[in-house]
Design a protein around this motif. Structure first.
Motif, mmCIF file in Angstrom:
data_model
loop_
_atom_site.group_PDB
_atom_site.id
_atom_site.type_symbol
_atom_site.label_atom_id
_atom_site.label_comp_id
_atom_site.label_asym_id
_atom_site.label_seq_id
_atom_site.Cartn_x
_atom_site.Cartn_y
_atom_site.Cartn_z
ATOM 1 N N VAL A 1 -5.207 -3.380 2.054
ATOM 2 C CA VAL A 1 -4.858 -4.474 1.147
ATOM 3 C C VAL A 1 -4.352 -3.913 -0.167
ATOM 4 O O VAL A 1 -4.994 -3.055 -0.786
ATOM 5 N N PHE A 2 -3.185 -4.411 -0.597
ATOM 6 C CA PHE A 2 -2.717 -4.160 -1.963
ATOM 7 C C PHE A 2 -2.955 -5.443 -2.747
ATOM 8 O O PHE A 2 -2.292 -6.456 -2.524
ATOM 9 N N SER A 3 -3.910 -5.399 -3.662
ATOM 10 C CA SER A 3 -4.227 -6.539 -4.514
ATOM 11 C C SER A 3 -3.844 -6.183 -5.946
ATOM 12 O O SER A 3 -4.427 -5.261 -6.530
ATOM 13 N N PRO A 4 -2.856 -6.864 -6.527
ATOM 14 C CA PRO A 4 -2.398 -6.493 -7.870
ATOM 15 C C PRO A 4 -3.508 -6.406 -8.905
ATOM 16 O O PRO A 4 -3.508 -5.489 -9.732
ATOM 17 N N VAL A 5 -4.456 -7.340 -8.888
ATOM 18 C CA VAL A 5 -5.503 -7.308 -9.902
ATOM 19 C C VAL A 5 -6.390 -6.085 -9.739
ATOM 20 O O VAL A 5 -6.946 -5.572 -10.719
ATOM 21 N N HIS A 6 -6.537 -5.587 -8.503
ATOM 22 C CA HIS A 6 -7.352 -4.397 -8.265
ATOM 23 C C HIS A 6 -6.545 -3.110 -8.415
ATOM 24 O O HIS A 6 -7.036 -2.113 -8.957
ATOM 25 N N ALA A 7 -5.314 -3.122 -7.911
ATOM 26 C CA ALA A 7 -4.510 -1.903 -7.897
ATOM 27 C C ALA A 7 -3.787 -1.645 -9.218
ATOM 28 O O ALA A 7 -3.546 -0.492 -9.591
ATOM 29 N N VAL A 8 -3.439 -2.720 -9.934
ATOM 30 C CA VAL A 8 -2.675 -2.583 -11.182
ATOM 31 C C VAL A 8 -3.469 -3.105 -12.368
ATOM 32 O O VAL A 8 -3.575 -2.453 -13.404
ATOM 33 N N GLY A 9 -4.045 -4.294 -12.217
ATOM 34 C CA GLY A 9 -4.834 -4.875 -13.286
ATOM 35 C C GLY A 9 -3.971 -5.583 -14.311
ATOM 36 O O GLY A 9 -2.750 -5.672 -14.191
ATOM 37 N N PRO A 10 -4.602 -6.107 -15.357
ATOM 38 C CA PRO A 10 -3.847 -6.798 -16.410
ATOM 39 C C PRO A 10 -3.102 -5.800 -17.295
ATOM 40 O O PRO A 10 -3.379 -4.603 -17.281
ATOM 41 N N GLY A 11 -2.150 -6.308 -18.034
ATOM 42 C CA GLY A 11 -1.392 -5.437 -18.944
ATOM 43 C C GLY A 11 -0.107 -6.088 -19.376
ATOM 44 O O GLY A 11 0.142 -7.272 -19.118
ATOM 45 N N VAL B 1 4.940 -3.343 -17.714
ATOM 46 C CA VAL B 1 4.147 -2.365 -16.960
ATOM 47 C C VAL B 1 3.662 -2.964 -15.647
ATOM 48 O O VAL B 1 3.790 -2.368 -14.575
ATOM 49 N N VAL B 2 3.113 -4.174 -15.740
ATOM 50 C CA VAL B 2 2.503 -4.805 -14.576
ATOM 51 C C VAL B 2 3.541 -5.182 -13.519
ATOM 52 O O VAL B 2 3.372 -4.888 -12.316
ATOM 53 N N ALA B 3 4.611 -5.836 -13.925
ATOM 54 C CA ALA B 3 5.583 -6.352 -12.958
ATOM 55 C C ALA B 3 6.187 -5.254 -12.084
ATOM 56 O O ALA B 3 6.212 -5.383 -10.843
ATOM 57 N N PRO B 4 6.693 -4.138 -12.650
ATOM 58 C CA PRO B 4 7.247 -3.093 -11.773
ATOM 59 C C PRO B 4 6.206 -2.497 -10.829
ATOM 60 O O PRO B 4 6.528 -2.171 -9.676
ATOM 61 N N ALA B 5 4.965 -2.363 -11.299
ATOM 62 C CA ALA B 5 3.922 -1.799 -10.434
ATOM 63 C C ALA B 5 3.595 -2.745 -9.282
ATOM 64 O O ALA B 5 3.396 -2.315 -8.141
ATOM 65 N N ASP B 6 3.531 -4.045 -9.588
ATOM 66 C CA ASP B 6 3.281 -5.028 -8.532
ATOM 67 C C ASP B 6 4.418 -5.030 -7.514
ATOM 68 O O ASP B 6 4.181 -5.068 -6.296
ATOM 69 N N ILE B 7 5.649 -5.001 -7.999
ATOM 70 C CA ILE B 7 6.795 -5.007 -7.096
ATOM 71 C C ILE B 7 6.815 -3.757 -6.223
ATOM 72 O O ILE B 7 7.135 -3.812 -5.025
ATOM 73 N N LYS B 8 6.450 -2.624 -6.795
ATOM 74 C CA LYS B 8 6.388 -1.392 -6.003
ATOM 75 C C LYS B 8 5.362 -1.531 -4.876
ATOM 76 O O LYS B 8 5.609 -1.102 -3.747
ATOM 77 N N GLY B 9 4.218 -2.126 -5.199
ATOM 78 C CA GLY B 9 3.212 -2.360 -4.165
ATOM 79 C C GLY B 9 3.702 -3.319 -3.100
ATOM 80 O O GLY B 9 3.430 -3.141 -1.903
ATOM 81 N N LEU B 10 4.425 -4.336 -3.523
ATOM 82 C CA LEU B 10 4.956 -5.300 -2.567
ATOM 83 C C LEU B 10 5.980 -4.647 -1.649
ATOM 84 O O LEU B 10 5.979 -4.863 -0.426
ATOM 85 N N GLU B 11 6.846 -3.838 -2.203
ATOM 86 C CA GLU B 11 7.880 -3.183 -1.405
ATOM 87 C C GLU B 11 7.298 -2.224 -0.364
ATOM 88 O O GLU B 11 7.923 -1.965 0.672
ATOM 89 N N ALA B 12 6.086 -1.742 -0.612
ATOM 90 C CA ALA B 12 5.436 -0.818 0.325
ATOM 91 C C ALA B 12 4.525 -1.534 1.318
ATOM 92 O O ALA B 12 3.893 -0.882 2.147
#
Length: 399
Positions: free
Chosen positions: A305-315, A319-330
């Motif tokens: 599971v890639f969960s943005p709140v766990h893998a990236v967190g607030p910010g 910073v947050v959006a590109p990291a979330d998108i990278k997780g989604l793309e993978a």
């Protein structure tokens, strides 16, 4: 025709979503499931406050109830079918009753909370029904000329110290003289071992998944077909898997006749592997709880599971959006929580669609007009939580 004696719990069951308020338990559900296949008797501890419901259950499904007095009722309360139930009284306060002594030609024995059952049978099927402290069939003095043990991985670890299928079968055949061992392996089906060999029968996928009591239906169907009707263990286990899927899809009992089960067109599940992107808002307690619950359930079912709140967190957004998108793309599949139609989640759904990533969306109380673009671009939209979780796991790619 030979008959089946079921010995197991008869408990009150409640679920909040979807709504459920019935008296079944493993024993009651098993007797109800197979009473149309074989003459069935249920032996169970029954508290006086549940006696009317117990008698009604027996009358509705046409089985014989052999009720033994209990000092208090036991109930299971679920928030949803995949949740850990709240047991009342708490297990440490449940009174231990004198063992039930059951003698018969064919007996299906479940584990129970209020006590134990000592079985003397020609043919017995054991379902331990306990992830903690599951005991071997013979430990309490039970005996059978022919024994089948039906258990899941957690029960196998508790009972024999491993959940490796071949080793589970070898140990139970050696220590318990089991003729058949059926190890239920979740989405990977059921491993069947007997003196002549081994085989795996699949899980069958359905549109709707009602999980409460599914294991009861599997064991009861297997006991009726293998133990009473003399069917070979692989065919009995396969039909038990089909009966379980049909029960999960329709939430009705008794099960269908064997020929009708064999004719069902539900496709088998081919287990996949990969990462599920968990999209959903997490800005208040209720939202965060649902994200946490979903992540835990998906992990328990074997998905990454890639969960943005766990893998990236607030910010900060940049910073947050590109990291979330990278997780989604993978990721391989998206599970989207659309309750409230959070803008960020809706954006992520659109991005996943553009990438060709399958999307399973859980949406309760969302207006059809608000879901038009989601539905129109091929996303699966499901209003039942358990069914949505299973559909997401079933969409993982097969290597």
């Amino acid at each position: 025709m030979d008959s089946l004696i079921v010995v197991g719990g008869l408990y009150a069951e409640k679920c909040i979503q979807p709504l459920w308020n019935e008296v079944f338990g493993s024993g009651g559900r098993a007797a109800a499931a197979v009473s149309s296949l074989v003459p069935t008797t249920l032996v169970a501890y029954v508290d006086a406050s549940l006696r009317v419901d117990a008698d009604d259950l027996a009358a509705r499904f046409g089985f014989t109830l052999d009720a033994r007095d209990a000092q208090h009722p036991v109930s299971f309360s679920y928030l949803h079918p995949l949740a850990t139930p709240v047991i009342r009284p708490s297990p440490d306060r449940i009174v231990t009753h004198a063992p039930l002594r059951v003698r018969g030609d064919v007996v299906l024995r479940y584990g129970m909370l209020e006590g134990d059952a000592v079985v003397d049978a020609q043919v017995a099927v054991q379902d331990p029904q306990s992830a903690f402290g599951a005991k071997p069939f013979s430990e309490n003095g039970s005996k059978a000329n022919r024994l089948a043990v039906v258990l899941n991985r957690y029960e196998a670890m508790s009972m024999v110290g491993t959940d490796e299928p071949d080793e589970v079968a070898r140990r139970l055949m050696r220590t318990e003289n089991a003729e058949v061992v059926v190890l239920k392996m979740g989405g990977h089906g059921a491993f069947v071992a007997w003196p002549g060999g081994t085989a795996t029968v699949p899980v069958y996928s359905t549109e709707y998944v009602w999980k409460i009591g599914s294991g009861d239906v599997f064991s009861a169907t297997f006991a009726a077909l293998w133990g009473v009707q003399g069917m070979d263990p692989v065919q009995a286990a396969d039909l038990a898997s089909r009966a379980t899927a049909d029960y999960c899809n329709r939430r009705t009992l008794p099960i269908r006749q064997p020929a009708d089960l064999a004719a069902l067109s539900d496709p088998p599940v081919t287990p996949g592997k990969g990462t599920i992107y968990l999209a959903g808002p997490f800005f208040d307690l209720a939202q965060r709880w649902l994200v946490e619950e979903t992540r835990a359930v998906l992990l328990d079912m074997g998905a990454e599971v890639f969960s943005p709140v766990h893998a990236v967190g607030p910010g900060r957004a940049e910073v947050v959006a590109p990291a979330d998108i990278k997780g989604l793309e993978a990721s391989d599949v998206m599970f989207a929580i659309l309750n409230g139609m959070d803008p960020g989640t809706v954006f992520e759904v659109g991005y996943a669609v553009k990438l060709g990533i399958p999307v399973v969306a859980f949406a309760e109380n969302v207006k059809p007009e608000d879901l038009k673009m989601v539905v129109g671009t091929g996303c699966e939209v499901v209003d039942d939580y358990t069914s949505a979780v299973y559909r997401a796991v079933w969409r993982l790619p097969v290597s």
